[in-house]
Design a protein around this motif. Structure first.
Motif, PDB file in Angstrom:
ATOM      1  N   SER A 705      -8.764  -5.043  -7.715  1.00  0.00           N
ATOM      2  CA  SER A 705      -9.291  -4.772  -5.923  1.00  0.00           C
ATOM      3  C   SER A 705      -7.689  -4.824  -4.939  1.00  0.00           C
ATOM      4  CB  SER A 705      -9.498  -6.564  -5.726  1.00  0.00           C
ATOM      5  OG  SER A 705      -8.848  -6.816  -6.588  1.00  0.00           O
ATOM      6  N   GLY A 706      -6.825  -5.378  -5.890  1.00  0.00           N
ATOM      7  CA  GLY A 706      -5.574  -5.108  -5.311  1.00  0.00           C
ATOM      8  C   GLY A 706      -4.667  -3.148  -5.066  1.00  0.00           C
ATOM      9  N   ILE A 707      -5.527  -2.534  -6.427  1.00  0.00           N
ATOM     10  CA  ILE A 707      -5.270  -1.292  -6.667  1.00  0.00           C
ATOM     11  C   ILE A 707      -6.024  -0.340  -5.618  1.00  0.00           C
ATOM     12  CG2 ILE A 707      -5.284   1.027  -7.822  1.00  0.00           C
ATOM     13  CD1 ILE A 707      -5.356  -0.898  -9.909  1.00  0.00           C
ATOM     14  N   VAL A 708      -6.947  -0.745  -4.903  1.00  0.00           N
ATOM     15  CA  VAL A 708      -7.678  -0.042  -4.033  1.00  0.00           C
ATOM     16  C   VAL A 708      -6.875  -0.483  -2.729  1.00  0.00           C
ATOM     17  CG1 VAL A 708     -10.128  -0.042  -2.764  1.00  0.00           C
ATOM     18  CG2 VAL A 708     -10.136   0.261  -5.308  1.00  0.00           C
ATOM     19  N   GLU A 709      -6.756  -1.668  -2.052  1.00  0.00           N
ATOM     20  CA  GLU A 709      -6.046  -2.448  -1.025  1.00  0.00           C
ATOM     21  C   GLU A 709      -4.510  -1.575  -1.185  1.00  0.00           C
ATOM     22  OE1 GLU A 709      -5.059  -5.920   1.904  1.00  0.00           O
ATOM     23  OE2 GLU A 709      -5.399  -6.361  -0.778  1.00  0.00           O
ATOM     24  N   ASN A 710      -4.481  -1.682  -1.909  1.00  0.00           N
ATOM     25  CA  ASN A 710      -3.127  -0.902  -1.599  1.00  0.00           C
ATOM     26  C   ASN A 710      -3.152   0.342  -1.627  1.00  0.00           C
ATOM     27  OD1 ASN A 710      -0.730   0.896  -2.711  1.00  0.00           O
ATOM     28  ND2 ASN A 710       0.065  -1.627  -3.635  1.00  0.00           N
ATOM     29  N   HIS A 711      -3.880   1.172  -2.509  1.00  0.00           N
ATOM     30  CA  HIS A 711      -3.871   2.590  -1.841  1.00  0.00           C
ATOM     31  C   HIS A 711      -4.866   3.278  -0.006  1.00  0.00           C
ATOM     32  CE1 HIS A 711      -3.244   5.339  -5.329  1.00  0.00           C
ATOM     33  NE2 HIS A 711      -3.865   4.257  -6.412  1.00  0.00           N
ATOM     34  N   ILE A 712      -5.609   2.429  -0.135  1.00  0.00           N
ATOM     35  CA  ILE A 712      -6.433   2.105   1.354  1.00  0.00           C
ATOM     36  C   ILE A 712      -4.982   2.298   2.275  1.00  0.00           C
ATOM     37  CG2 ILE A 712      -7.607   0.899   3.192  1.00  0.00           C
ATOM     38  CD1 ILE A 712      -9.950   0.410   1.114  1.00  0.00           C
ATOM     39  N   LEU A 713      -4.158   1.097   2.293  1.00  0.00           N
ATOM     40  CA  LEU A 713      -2.641   0.588   2.873  1.00  0.00           C
ATOM     41  C   LEU A 713      -1.990   2.241   3.312  1.00  0.00           C
ATOM     42  CD1 LEU A 713      -2.367  -3.281   2.761  1.00  0.00           C
ATOM     43  CD2 LEU A 713      -3.875  -2.267   4.517  1.00  0.00           C
ATOM     44  N   GLN A 714      -1.446   2.291   2.119  1.00  0.00           N
ATOM     45  CA  GLN A 714      -0.176   3.533   1.864  1.00  0.00           C
ATOM     46  C   GLN A 714      -1.254   4.827   2.843  1.00  0.00           C
ATOM     47  OE1 GLN A 714       2.133   4.627  -1.418  1.00  0.00           O
ATOM     48  NE2 GLN A 714       1.494   2.999  -2.493  1.00  0.00           N
ATOM     49  N   LEU A 728      -4.945  11.293   2.565  1.00  0.00           N
ATOM     50  CA  LEU A 728      -5.835  12.036   1.629  1.00  0.00           C
ATOM     51  C   LEU A 728      -5.605  11.649  -0.008  1.00  0.00           C
ATOM     52  CD1 LEU A 728      -7.026  15.084   3.584  1.00  0.00           C
ATOM     53  CD2 LEU A 728      -7.022  12.889   3.799  1.00  0.00           C
ATOM     54  N   ARG A 729      -4.649  11.760  -0.047  1.00  0.00           N
ATOM     55  CA  ARG A 729      -4.215  11.038  -1.592  1.00  0.00           C
ATOM     56  C   ARG A 729      -4.933   9.873  -2.044  1.00  0.00           C
ATOM     57  NH1 ARG A 729       0.314  15.394  -1.731  1.00  0.00           N
ATOM     58  NH2 ARG A 729      -0.014  17.321  -2.693  1.00  0.00           N
ATOM     59  N   HIS A 730      -4.001   9.198  -0.739  1.00  0.00           N
ATOM     60  CA  HIS A 730      -4.150   7.722  -1.141  1.00  0.00           C
ATOM     61  C   HIS A 730      -5.665   7.129  -1.284  1.00  0.00           C
ATOM     62  CE1 HIS A 730      -0.119   6.227  -2.298  1.00  0.00           C
ATOM     63  NE2 HIS A 730       0.320   7.153  -1.598  1.00  0.00           N
ATOM     64  N   LEU A 731      -6.120   7.523  -0.073  1.00  0.00           N
ATOM     65  CA  LEU A 731      -7.314   7.271  -0.009  1.00  0.00           C
ATOM     66  C   LEU A 731      -8.533   7.948  -0.889  1.00  0.00           C
ATOM     67  CD1 LEU A 731      -9.713   6.757   2.391  1.00  0.00           C
ATOM     68  CD2 LEU A 731      -9.721   8.926   3.270  1.00  0.00           C
ATOM     69  N   HIS A 732      -7.808   8.941  -1.627  1.00  0.00           N
ATOM     70  CA  HIS A 732      -9.049   9.347  -3.077  1.00  0.00           C
ATOM     71  C   HIS A 732      -8.719   9.096  -3.646  1.00  0.00           C
ATOM     72  CE1 HIS A 732     -10.862  12.688  -5.565  1.00  0.00           C
ATOM     73  NE2 HIS A 732     -10.136  12.323  -6.364  1.00  0.00           N
ATOM     74  N   THR A 733      -7.715   8.150  -3.948  1.00  0.00           N
ATOM     75  CA  THR A 733      -8.088   7.153  -5.236  1.00  0.00           C
ATOM     76  C   THR A 733      -8.652   5.914  -4.738  1.00  0.00           C
ATOM     77  OG1 THR A 733      -5.609   8.752  -6.022  1.00  0.00           O
ATOM     78  CG2 THR A 733      -6.483   6.157  -6.749  1.00  0.00           C
ATOM     79  N   ALA A 734      -8.293   5.795  -3.754  1.00  0.00           N
ATOM     80  CA  ALA A 734      -8.711   4.466  -3.480  1.00  0.00           C
ATOM     81  C   ALA A 734     -10.975   4.433  -3.402  1.00  0.00           C
ATOM     82  CB  ALA A 734      -8.564   3.626  -1.820  1.00  0.00           C
ATOM     83  N   LEU A 735     -10.813   6.288  -3.021  1.00  0.00           N
ATOM     84  CA  LEU A 735     -12.022   6.063  -3.563  1.00  0.00           C
ATOM     85  C   LEU A 735     -13.071   6.481  -3.891  1.00  0.00           C
ATOM     86  CD1 LEU A 735     -12.215   8.618  -0.216  1.00  0.00           C
ATOM     87  CD2 LEU A 735     -13.841   6.601  -0.418  1.00  0.00           C
ATOM     88  N   PHE A 736     -11.968   6.513  -4.920  1.00  0.00           N
ATOM     89  CA  PHE A 736     -12.787   7.257  -6.733  1.00  0.00           C
ATOM     90  C   PHE A 736     -12.785   5.915  -7.031  1.00  0.00           C
ATOM     91  CE2 PHE A 736     -11.396   7.738 -11.357  1.00  0.00           C
ATOM     92  CZ  PHE A 736     -12.864   8.302 -11.838  1.00  0.00           C
ATOM     93  N   LEU A 737     -12.196   4.425  -7.652  1.00  0.00           N
ATOM     94  CA  LEU A 737     -12.340   2.975  -7.682  1.00  0.00           C
ATOM     95  C   LEU A 737     -13.473   2.911  -7.082  1.00  0.00           C
ATOM     96  CD1 LEU A 737      -8.337   2.335  -8.350  1.00  0.00           C
ATOM     97  CD2 LEU A 737      -9.815   3.090  -9.970  1.00  0.00           C
ATOM     98  N   GLY A 738     -13.296   2.972  -5.844  1.00  0.00           N
ATOM     99  CA  GLY A 738     -14.582   2.305  -5.015  1.00  0.00           C
ATOM    100  C   GLY A 738     -15.552   2.386  -5.262  1.00  0.00           C
TER     101      GLY A 738
END
Length: 878
Positions: A705-714, A728-738
């Motif tokens: 959950s912390g990794i996802v929040e971190n990428h979302i904020l970045q 978009l790269r950070h959002l992509h990582t958050a989406l993949f984990l999400g």
């Protein structure tokens, strides 16, 4: 100053010993120690009795700088215990407000991992303005590689204000060559600790033995090789020697030979009552008058302790009040070996007495050790059963493992103790051994007759196997096992079912029990089934039931199944009315506020949090500053979401955080709150610096959950800075984990900026408009976020729903769709890109864009998502 009780810690371990009377002034060595503090590390290597502790005591007492002292022993081979004591020792000499924070850090163990603890410890030390010296005495007791690695890490990254001094009988088992090569490490070995001719003469003068000639002093120093303990033993023997030269000729050999000879000489020459006292009390690692009286049967044992101290009989005071003492390790070791060899029954009797004495005073660590030393394994097991809850509460599972492994194979543990052993094996990650022991226990219990004991055992087995499942992910065995338990009515064992799983986190999902943010259909099924079993047995108010239930409350919220989350939260509220466990109450308050906000009842959500924050003495009694800080951080997030910047800034001042601080995982939730505030203040670069420091720490702790929040904020911050591709790269990582975990609210709760970003991601990456693709955002073959997931997220935003609802009213009399437009709608529903549409319909991409514009105009919408929603409402899609 800290005021911990013996039940938590031994103050004597972190108290700088008082220097003995009549010590020799060893200026050359004291100067070496003082010179060494300009580097990182000083190492003192020498055999027992070489004067390491005495020298360090002299040096520390002569320094004006703060000196934290930690005397180590065999029980400290546990990372949690070791680092907790190190924090206690440092807190003793640190100024306010650093000292209370250091104690809070110690209290966070074992919930805080060793890595996170060390990062936070180093961060606190960096904030000190003055120098601090940390002395680790008798480090040779430490054999755990995790402690060695942690200490090496600390020395690598500690600030220049800290200096570490280690005294040991052997070399430290971690590399020091890099510090030696940089001249940041000083070494004092046995050769340098040897007494010189001048120091030996001083020693005997201060010992009151004035009749020795310079030649005799030289001969004694030569025979003892300048060994401090040898000189002291010789001085004790020489008090009664009639012929000094003949006495000197009587011993020879290495340190061991000299020690045995001289120790025997000393024991023989002691007054009978004092010799008896020493032989009796040498079994003790530490002693006071009361425990000595129990062993000797002499109520005047306090006087004997004082006599032994005056006799300079290797008795070391452990506190400034001269209440607690210990014998020098060399002296105690010799007397103990003497007892074991010549009076084995007396050795065991004395240890049994010591065990009972310490147990009667609640000092169960010592009580267990003495019972084991006496070979009284039945008593050791009884004490261990009694003591395990307290040791588990402290998190010192390596200590428990050492005790369990100390039982000989021939000794058969009780079923209850064997079950506790299985639990310790689970906690220490020895899953195969835990499974084998559980299997054996289950086979044994099947042969037992129905009884209350059997039910207690089955209750414990259910708990331990469930923990094994959560820790190892072995769901199959648990499902098979739980099927046999559904109809049994079992009593709850407080040893297991009242175990507190959360001591540091604002949400249970962030804990190990909450799988650190991992969500799946399996975890939901297991959580629900497990709660059903607990409820069927009447364990609704047990902590494990409540923690699992709270995890599901938070999981359902994340999945946007708000009705189920709300219903379960109501049940939680009723069950926890009489509990004041902050690890449960605080997550419950946060979830209550979140659900109210999701319902649009923001003012009531603020009231829920304010009721605690504005009356902390009544509603959060005993919570402590860290919990109040976490709740304050959530309140700041609420203010930020409402655009109330002044209120958010005012509350942030209470947390004592700054963008200039080195971010550490220990305060990750609060720091992520600071990031959100900095973002609102248009300080994106400062916010990104914090996030970049925290991300590898969250990854190390595997906090999904912390990794996802971190990428979302970045992603949001970089989007605002115009760094579109990086965003978009950070959002992509958050989406993949999400998508792997079904996350929805982590994205939706970010509001319109996230909705806009998702729309851009869907257009550029999913549909490939403007030449975009998954490869452009770093997606690998197994790292793609699906279009269905992105579109599902877009549909959940309240503002998207409002826009599409408004749009849906207009097209009631809209023009009918052409066949091509209907085909376009079908392809939009399949997630096709413009290029794919063009290929399917044999049209150019330019023509497709024109047709899409006409379609949007007819439906009264402006995006693909709105077009799909409106088309479904109008029945235009089958």
């Amino acid at each position: 100053m800290i005021t911990r009780t013996d039940a938590i810690m031994l103050k004597t371990k972190i108290t700088l010993p008082l220097p003995k009377d009549g010590l020799v002034d060893r200026e050359r060595l004291l100067q070496s120690l003082s010179d060494g503090v300009h580097g990182r590390l000083t190492l003192i290597y020498a055999p027992a009795g070489s004067g390491k502790t005495t020298l360090l005591t002299q040096w520390a007492r002569s320094r004006s700088e703060s000196c934290a002292w930690l005397a180590l022993d065999g029980r400290d081979n546990d990372p949690v215990r070791f680092w907790r004591y190190a924090a206690f020792a440092l807190a003793e000499v640190m100024p306010d407000p650093a000292a209370p924070r250091m104690l809070e850090l110690a209290d966070a163990l074992p919930a805080l991992s060793a890595d996170a603890f060390l990062d936070a410890l180093i961060n606190e030390l960096h904030g000190l303005s003055g120098p601090v010296r940390l002395v680790l005495d008798d480090y040779h007791w430490i054999e755990d590689d995790r402690i060695h690695n942690g200490l090496s890490y600390l020395i690598d990254y500690m600030p220049p204000t800290l200096h570490v001094t280690i005294a040991s009988r052997k070399e430290v088992p971690f590399p020091v060559s890099k510090w030696l090569s940089k001249r940041e490490c000083a070494v004092i070995d046995a050769g340098r600790l040897q007494f010189t001719r001048h120091e030996s003469e001083q020693f005997y003068q201060k010992s009151g033995i004035m009749r020795l000639t310079p030649l005799q002093i030289d001969r004694i120093a030569e025979r003892t090789e300048g060994w401090a303990a040898g000189l002291q033993l010789a001085s004790l023997s020489l008090r009664t020697a009639e012929d000094v030269d003949r006495w000197i000729d009587g011993f020879y050999g290495d340190h061991r030979d000299v020690a045995d000879y001289l120790l025997q000489e000393v024991l023989t020459q002691l007054p009978a009552d004092l010799r008896s006292f020493v032989l009796t009390t040498a079994v003790l690692d530490r002693m006071d008058a009361d425990i000595c009286s129990l062993l000797t049967g002499d109520p005047a044992s306090g006087d004997k302790l004082e006599a032994a101290r005056r006799f300079n009989l290797f008795l070391i005071p452990l506190d400034v009040k001269h209440k607690w003492f210990r014998y020098h390790h060399l002296f105690a070791g010799f007397v103990r070996e003497h007892l074991k060899r010549h009076q084995p029954e007396e050795w065991m009797r004395l240890n049994r007495l010591a065990s009972r004495g310490f147990a009667s005073r609640g000092l169960l660590d010592e009580a267990v050790d003495h019972a084991m030393a006496a070979g009284d394994y039945t008593e050791a097991g009884r004490l261990l059963e009694q003591h395990i809850p307290a040791v588990l509460e402290r998190g010192e599972v390596s200590v428990l493992l050492r005790w369990f492994e100390g039982f000989p194979p021939a000794h058969e543990l009780s079923l209850e103790l064997s079950l506790l052993y299985a639990f310790v094996l689970v906690l220490t990650g020895r899953f195969g051994q835990a499974e084998a022991r559980l299997g054996s226990l289950e086979a044994t219990t099947r042969m037992l007759k129905e009884s209350e004991r059997l039910k207690q055992l089955q209750s414990g087995i259910l708990f331990v196997r469930s923990n094994l499942m959560f820790a190892s992910g072995d769901f199959t065995n648990w499902f098979a096992f739980i099927g046999t338990m559904l109809d049994d009515i079992l009593p709850a064992d407080p040893t297991y079912y009242m175990f507190n799983y959360n001591k540091t986190e604002p949400l249970v999902r962030r804990t190990a029990l909450g799988l650190k943010g991992v969500l799946s259909a399996d975890t939901e099924k297991i959580g629900a089934l497990f709660m059903g079993v607990l409820a069927a047995h009447g364990w609704q108010r047990s902590l494990i039931h409540l923690y699992v239930k709270q995890s599901l409350v938070e999981g359902y919220y994340e999945w946007n199944r708000l009705g189920e989350s709300r219903q379960m939260l109501q049940e939680m509220t009723a069950l926890t009315e009489e509990l004041n466990v902050p690890g449960l109450r605080l997550p419950l308050l946060i979830m209550k506020a979140r659900l109210l906000i999701a319902d649009g009842r923001t003012a009531l959500a603020h009231d829920v949090i304010d009721e605690v924050l504005e009356a902390p003495l009544s509603l959060s009694a005993g919570w402590g500053t860290p919990w109040i800080h976490l709740l304050t951080a959530f309140k700041i997030r609420m203010h930020l979401a409402n655009g109330q910047m002044p209120a958010a800034k005012k509350l942030m001042a209470r947390l004592g955080l700054s963008a200039k601080d080195k971010p550490t995982f220990q305060r990750e939730y609060e720091l992520m709150t600071l990031v959100r505030l900095l973002g609102k203040q248009r300080k994106e670069n400062e916010a990104l610096r914090i996030l970049e420091h925290l991300l590898p720490q969250s990854e190390r702790e595997q906090l999904v959950s912390g990794i996802v929040e971190n990428h979302i904020l970045q992603a949001l911050l970089k989007e605002r800075l115009g760094q579109k591709t990086a965003a978009l790269r950070h959002l992509h990582t958050a989406l993949f984990l999400g998508e792997q975990n079904g996350y929805i609210r982590s994205f939706v709760d970010e509001g319109k900026p996230m909705m806009m970003m998702l729309g851009r991601y869907e257009a550029a990456v999913i549909r490939g408009e403007s030449g975009g693709s998954h490869e452009d955002v770093g997606a690998g073959p197994s790292g793609e976020a699906s279009g269905d997931y992105v579109r599902k997220l877009l549909e959940q935003f309240p503002m998207a729903m409002q826009e599409t609802a408004a749009a849906a009213a207009a097209p009631a009399s809209a023009e009918p769709l052409s066949r091509s437009e209907s085909e376009l709608l079908r392809l939009i529903g399949q997630g096709a890109s413009n290029k794919e549409m063009a290929a399917e319909l044999a049209l150019s991409e330019g023509t497709i864009k024109v047709y899409l514009s006409r379609l949007y105009e007819k439906l009264g919408v402006s995006s693909r998502t709105q077009a799909l929603v409106t088309a479904r409402q109008l029945g235009l899609l089958s």
